[in-house]
Enzyme design. Structure first.
Site, PDB file in Angstrom:
ATOM      1  N   CYS A   1      17.285  77.069 -71.834  1.00  0.00           N
ATOM      2  CA  CYS A   1      16.440  76.609 -70.727  1.00  0.00           C
ATOM      3  C   CYS A   1      15.126  77.384 -70.734  1.00  0.00           C
ATOM      4  O   CYS A   1      14.102  76.890 -70.278  1.00  0.00           O
ATOM      5  CB  CYS A   1      17.155  76.775 -69.402  1.00  0.00           C
ATOM      6  SG  CYS A   1      17.820  78.425 -69.154  1.00  0.00           S
TER       7      CYS A   1
ATOM      8  N   GLY B   1      21.943  72.532 -65.491  1.00  0.00           N
ATOM      9  CA  GLY B   1      21.791  71.426 -66.427  1.00  0.00           C
ATOM     10  C   GLY B   1      20.413  70.809 -66.319  1.00  0.00           C
ATOM     11  O   GLY B   1      19.460  71.464 -65.878  1.00  0.00           O
ATOM     12  N   SER B   2      20.321  69.551 -66.694  1.00  0.00           N
ATOM     13  CA  SER B   2      19.019  68.894 -66.747  1.00  0.00           C
ATOM     14  C   SER B   2      18.491  68.583 -65.347  1.00  0.00           C
ATOM     15  O   SER B   2      19.255  68.521 -64.375  1.00  0.00           O
ATOM     16  CB  SER B   2      19.164  67.576 -67.523  1.00  0.00           C
ATOM     17  OG  SER B   2      20.130  66.777 -66.874  1.00  0.00           O
TER      18      SER B   2
ATOM     19  N   GLU C   1      20.105  75.186 -61.146  1.00  0.00           N
ATOM     20  CA  GLU C   1      19.456  75.877 -62.278  1.00  0.00           C
ATOM     21  C   GLU C   1      19.187  74.809 -63.320  1.00  0.00           C
ATOM     22  O   GLU C   1      20.056  74.483 -64.131  1.00  0.00           O
ATOM     23  CB  GLU C   1      20.392  76.951 -62.845  1.00  0.00           C
ATOM     24  CG  GLU C   1      20.722  78.068 -61.884  1.00  0.00           C
ATOM     25  CD  GLU C   1      19.603  79.098 -61.765  1.00  0.00           C
ATOM     26  OE1 GLU C   1      18.632  79.026 -62.534  1.00  0.00           O
ATOM     27  OE2 GLU C   1      19.722  79.975 -60.893  1.00  0.00           O
TER      28      GLU C   1
ATOM     29  N   GLY D   1      20.294  67.451 -61.799  1.00  0.00           N
ATOM     30  CA  GLY D   1      20.029  68.187 -60.557  1.00  0.00           C
ATOM     31  C   GLY D   1      19.568  67.283 -59.430  1.00  0.00           C
ATOM     32  O   GLY D   1      19.932  67.477 -58.269  1.00  0.00           O
TER      33      GLY D   1
HETATM   34  P1  NAD Z   1      23.280  67.907 -68.536  1.00  0.00           P
HETATM   35  O1  NAD Z   1      22.462  67.728 -67.327  1.00  0.00           O
HETATM   36  O2  NAD Z   1      23.484  66.765 -69.441  1.00  0.00           O
HETATM   37  O3  NAD Z   1      24.762  68.398 -68.109  1.00  0.00           O
HETATM   38  C1  NAD Z   1      24.948  69.589 -67.382  1.00  0.00           C
HETATM   39  C2  NAD Z   1      26.255  69.509 -66.617  1.00  0.00           C
HETATM   40  O4  NAD Z   1      26.115  68.579 -65.560  1.00  0.00           O
HETATM   41  C3  NAD Z   1      27.440  69.035 -67.452  1.00  0.00           C
HETATM   42  O5  NAD Z   1      28.588  69.765 -67.097  1.00  0.00           O
HETATM   43  C4  NAD Z   1      27.558  67.592 -67.034  1.00  0.00           C
HETATM   44  O6  NAD Z   1      28.845  67.084 -67.244  1.00  0.00           O
HETATM   45  C5  NAD Z   1      27.217  67.698 -65.565  1.00  0.00           C
HETATM   46  N1  NAD Z   1      26.801  66.452 -64.897  1.00  0.00           N
HETATM   47  C6  NAD Z   1      25.925  65.526 -65.334  1.00  0.00           C
HETATM   48  N2  NAD Z   1      25.792  64.526 -64.430  1.00  0.00           N
HETATM   49  C7  NAD Z   1      26.613  64.850 -63.389  1.00  0.00           C
HETATM   50  C8  NAD Z   1      26.925  64.219 -62.149  1.00  0.00           C
HETATM   51  N3  NAD Z   1      26.379  63.073 -61.794  1.00  0.00           N
HETATM   52  N4  NAD Z   1      27.805  64.829 -61.325  1.00  0.00           N
HETATM   53  C9  NAD Z   1      28.356  66.016 -61.668  1.00  0.00           C
HETATM   54  N5  NAD Z   1      28.112  66.646 -62.832  1.00  0.00           N
HETATM   55  C10 NAD Z   1      27.251  66.071 -63.685  1.00  0.00           C
HETATM   56  O7  NAD Z   1      22.672  69.162 -69.330  1.00  0.00           O
HETATM   57  P2  NAD Z   1      23.053  69.732 -70.781  1.00  0.00           P
HETATM   58  O8  NAD Z   1      22.537  68.821 -71.822  1.00  0.00           O
HETATM   59  O9  NAD Z   1      24.488  70.132 -70.811  1.00  0.00           O
HETATM   60  O10 NAD Z   1      22.214  71.096 -70.794  1.00  0.00           O
HETATM   61  C11 NAD Z   1      20.855  71.167 -71.107  1.00  0.00           C
HETATM   62  C12 NAD Z   1      20.010  71.218 -69.858  1.00  0.00           C
HETATM   63  O11 NAD Z   1      20.431  72.285 -69.012  1.00  0.00           O
HETATM   64  C13 NAD Z   1      18.551  71.509 -70.175  1.00  0.00           C
HETATM   65  O12 NAD Z   1      17.749  70.739 -69.331  1.00  0.00           O
HETATM   66  C14 NAD Z   1      18.419  72.996 -69.851  1.00  0.00           C
HETATM   67  O13 NAD Z   1      17.107  73.410 -69.568  1.00  0.00           O
HETATM   68  C15 NAD Z   1      19.313  73.105 -68.666  1.00  0.00           C
HETATM   69  N6  NAD Z   1      19.765  74.484 -68.451  1.00  0.00           N
HETATM   70  C16 NAD Z   1      19.218  75.171 -67.411  1.00  0.00           C
HETATM   71  C17 NAD Z   1      19.579  76.494 -67.210  1.00  0.00           C
HETATM   72  C18 NAD Z   1      18.995  77.282 -66.073  1.00  0.00           C
HETATM   73  O14 NAD Z   1      19.539  78.335 -65.764  1.00  0.00           O
HETATM   74  N7  NAD Z   1      17.904  76.857 -65.464  1.00  0.00           N
HETATM   75  C19 NAD Z   1      20.505  77.112 -68.050  1.00  0.00           C
HETATM   76  C20 NAD Z   1      21.048  76.372 -69.107  1.00  0.00           C
HETATM   77  C21 NAD Z   1      20.654  75.052 -69.292  1.00  0.00           C
END
Ligand code: NAD
Length: 508
Positions: free
Chosen positions: A295, A239-240, A261, A244
Site C-alpha cells: 500500500c 484493502g482497496s 486502511e 472501503g
Molecule cells: P481487496 O479490496 O480486493 O480485498 C481486501 C479484503 O476485502 C479481502 O479480504 C476481500 O475479501 C475483502 N472484501 C472485498 N469486498 C468486500 C465486501 N464487499 N465485504 C467484505 N469484505 C470484502 O484488496 P487486495 O487486492 O486484497 O489488496 C490490495 C489493496 O489493499 C490495495 O489497494 C492496497 O493499497 C490496499 N492495502 C492497504 C493497506 C493499508 O494499510 N492502507 C495495507 C495493505 C493493502
C-alpha cells in the site's frame, strides 16, 4: 519446501486444509491456494458458509464476555506467549508468506517480524491503557475517563500482508479485551490459518479459548454478512478503496465503527539539494520491493528539473541489476505479482501510460522465468510528458510502475504530491531545512505518513499507521491507535453529601 513449512505449521492437521488433488473439482465450497511463482496448487481450503459464520461470531461473543474480565496485564501475558511462539515459527511462517503471496523470502520473514514486534508493543501497552483525570467544576466530585473492552472485532485483511495486518489488529484488540473474528483474503487463506492457529493454540493452552477466530469465505456469503453484523461493533478493513467505500457505507448504515486502511498512491519528492545516492537507494526499495504490491509503494517520483537527468540514469542502472525470479531464491529481489489478473492490470496501465504520452524508460513487459510458470513482470519506469499530466498516475495499479514528473519549486512539488485521491504515504529527499519543513507544514503533504530522507514504505510499528482522503482515515499499529479497539467512558463520582448540578443550575 512447500510441504516442509506447511508441515512445520501443522496445517495438514487442520480439517479444513486438503491436499490439492483431494478437493472435489469445481466444488464451490472449496478454494485452491496457488503459488504465484509457479502457478501450482499448494493446498485446498474448505470455505465457511452462513451457518459456520454465525457460529463463529456467536462463539466470539461468548468468549468476549469472559475475556473482557481478564485483567489487561494478564491478557498481555497471553499476547507475550503468542509473540514467543511466532518467534519460534518465524521461518516456516515467513516461508509460507513467500509461497502463498510471492514476496521474496527476506520480506516474508520481515512481515512475520512485524507481527512479533506488534506483539511486544501490545504487551507493554497492556499496562498502559491510560485514561485521563480532569478537575471537576463541582465540589467533592471526581471526574475521569476509562477505556473498556469494545466487543468482538471484525478484521478484514488484504492479500499483500497476510500475516502482519491481522497481527496489528489482533494483538492490540486482544490486550484491549476484545475477541477477534478474522476474514482474510481468499488469495492467502493458508497463511491466515497458520497465523490464527498459533494464536488460538497458545491462548487456549493458557485457559482462554475462542479469543482468536477465523472465517474464510466469499465476499458475498461471508464478507457482506460480517460487515452488516451488529454483533461486531468495530470492523477494521484493509484493502482497496473500492472495498472501503462499500464497507464504510454498510457499517455506517448500522451506526457501527469502522477502521479503514485503504489504497495509496504515494510520491517521493527529490529536491535540488537531495543526496541522490541516498534517494536512489530508497526509491529503488520503495518502488520495486514486494513487486510494487505494498500500500506504501512509491508510485510517483517528483524530481527537481535540475537533478532529474542525474537521478534517472542511477535508477535505470539499479533497475538493470535487479534479479527477478523465484522469491525463495535469496539472489532475487523481485518475485511475482499475485495472479494473472494483476499482470493484465500492469500491462493495461503501461499501455494507457503510453497512449497518454508517457515514455517507458525501462521495463513495461512481462517476464518469463525459466522453469516457473509465474506472474512475473519487469519493474517499470515511465516518464510523464513534460507539459501534460498523466491521468493513469492518479490510479493505484498494484504493480511495480513508477511514474516520473519534474518540478521547479517545492510548493509545486507538494501540490503534485497532494493532487491524487489517496493520502497514505509521502516522502521528500532534501538537505534543505526549509524544503523539509515546508513539506511537513500545514500546507505541506496531506498524507498520513510524511518522511524526510527515507522512502514511503517500510513503516515501523511504533507510529500510528494509516492515511487520509480515499485511504480511509484509519490508524493502526503504534502510538494511541489502541483507542479504536476500546470504548471510552467518562465517569463522575460525587463523594459529597450534596447534589451539585453542572453549569451552576439551581433546580428548585
Ligand atoms: P481487496 O479490496 O480486493 O480485498 C481486501 C479484503 O476485502 C479481502 O479480504 C476481500 O475479501 C475483502 N472484501 C472485498 N469486498 C468486500 C465486501 N464487499 N465485504 C467484505 N469484505 C470484502 O484488496 P487486495 O487486492 O486484497 O489488496 C490490495 C489493496 O489493499 C490495495 O489497494 C492496497 O493499497 C490496499 N492495502 C492497504 C493497506 C493499508 O494499510 N492502507 C495495507 C495493505 C493493502
Amino acid at each position: 519446501m512447500s510441504a516442509e513449512c506447511l508441515r512445520a505449521l501443522g496445517l495438514w492437521d487442520e480439517p479444513r486444509v486438503l491436499e490439492p488433488g483431494k478437493a472435489g473439482a469445481g466444488d464451490p465450497g472449496v478454494i485452491v491456494s496457488e503459488n504465484p511463482a509457479t502457478g501450482r496448487a499448494i493446498a485446498a481450503v474448505r470455505l465457511d458458509d452462513a451457518a459456520s459464520y454465525d457460529a463463529c461470531v456467536a462463539g466470539a461473543r461468548e468468549a468476549f464476555l469472559k475475556w473482557r474480565e481478564v485483567p489487561a496485564p494478564v491478557r498481555g501475558q497471553v499476547v507475550r506467549a503468542i509473540g514467543d511462539e511466532v518467534r519460534r515459527l518465524k521461518t516456516p511462517l515467513g516461508e509460507l508468506v513467500t509461497l502463498e503471496v510471492g514476496k521474496i523470502r527476506q520480506e516474508g520473514l520481515g512481515e512475520v517480524q512485524e507481527s512479533i514486534d506488534i506483539a511486544d508493543f501490545a504487551v507493554g501497552l497492556s499496562r498502559q491503557l491510560y485514561g485521563l483525570t480532569m478537575p471537576s467544576e463541582r465540589p467533592c466530585h471526581r471526574m475521569f475517563e476509562q477505556w473498556l473492552p469494545l466487543g468482538p472485532v471484525g478484521v478484514i485483511s488484504a492479500f499483500n500482508f497476510p500475516n502482519a495486518v491481522w497481527a496489528w489488529n489482533a494483538m492490540l484488540a486482544a490486550v484491549c479485551g476484545d475477541t477477534v473474528v478474522w476474514k482474510p483474503s481468499l488469495l492467502a487463506p493458508l497463511t491466515a490459518i497458520a497465523g490464527n492457529r498459533i494464536a488460538d493454540r497458545v491462548a487456549t493452552q493458557m485457559g482462554h479459548p475462542g479469543v482468536f477466530r477465523l472465517v474464510i469465505g466469499a465476499d458475498d456469503a461471508v464478507g457482506e454478512r460480517m460487515v452488516a453484523d451488529r454483533r461486531l461493533p468495530l470492523i477494521s478493513a484493509t484493502g482497496s478503496c473500492r472495498m472501503g467505500r462499500r464497507v464504510g457505507q454498510v457499517v455506517a448504515g448500522r451506526l457501527g465503527r469502522c477502521l479503514l486502511e485503504l489504497g495509496g498512491n504515494n510520491a517521493v519528492i527529490v529536491d535540488r539539494s537531495a543526496d541522490l545516492d541516498l534517494a536512489a537507494r530508497a526509491i529503488l526499495f520503495a518502488a520495486v520491493g514486494t513487486a510494487g504490491q505494498r500500500c506504501t509503494t512509491t508510485r510517483r517520483l517528483i524530481v527537481h528539473e535540475s537533478v532529474v537527468e542525474q537521478l534517472l540514469p542511477r535508477l535505470v542502472g539499479a533497475y538493470k541489476q535487479i534479479r527477478i525470479g523465484d522469491p525463495m531464491d535469496e539472489r532475487n529481489l523481485v518475485g511475482p505479482l499475485i495472479n494473472a489478473r494483476a499482470v493484465d492490470a500492469f500491462l493495461a496501465a503501461v499501455a494507457t501510460a503510453r497512449e497518454q504520452g508517457g515514455r517507458v524508460v525501462i521495463g513495461g513487459d512481462r517476464v518469463r522465468v525459466p522453469g516457473l510458470d509465474g506472474n512475473f513482470v519487469e519493474p517499470t519506469i515511465v516518464r510523464a510528458p513534460p507539459d501534460r499530466g498523466l491521468p493513469i498516475a492518479h490510479e493505484e495499479t498494484f504493480a511495480p510502475i513508477l511514474y516520473v514528473f519534474t518540478f521547479k519549486e517545492v510548493e509545486q512539488a507538494v501540490r503534485m504530491n497532494n493532487d491524487v485521491d489517496q493520502g497514505l504515504s509521502s516522502a521528500i529527499f532534501t538537505d534543505s531545512v526549509r524544503s523539509a519543513e515546508r513539506f511537513l507544514a500545514p500546507a505541506g503533504s496531506d498524507c498520513g505518513i510524511a518522511n524526510v530522507n527515507i522512502g514511503t514504505s517500510g513503516a515501523e510499528i511504533g507510529g500510528a499507521f494509516g492515511g487520509e482522503k480515499d485511504t480511509g482515515g484509519g490508524r493502526e499499529s503504534g502510538s494511541d491507535s489502541w483507542k479504536a479497539y476500546m470504548r471510552r467512558q467518562t465517569c463522575t463520582v460525587n463523594y459529597g453529601a450534596h447534589l451539585a448540578l453542572a453549569q451552576g443550575i439551581n433546580f428548585g
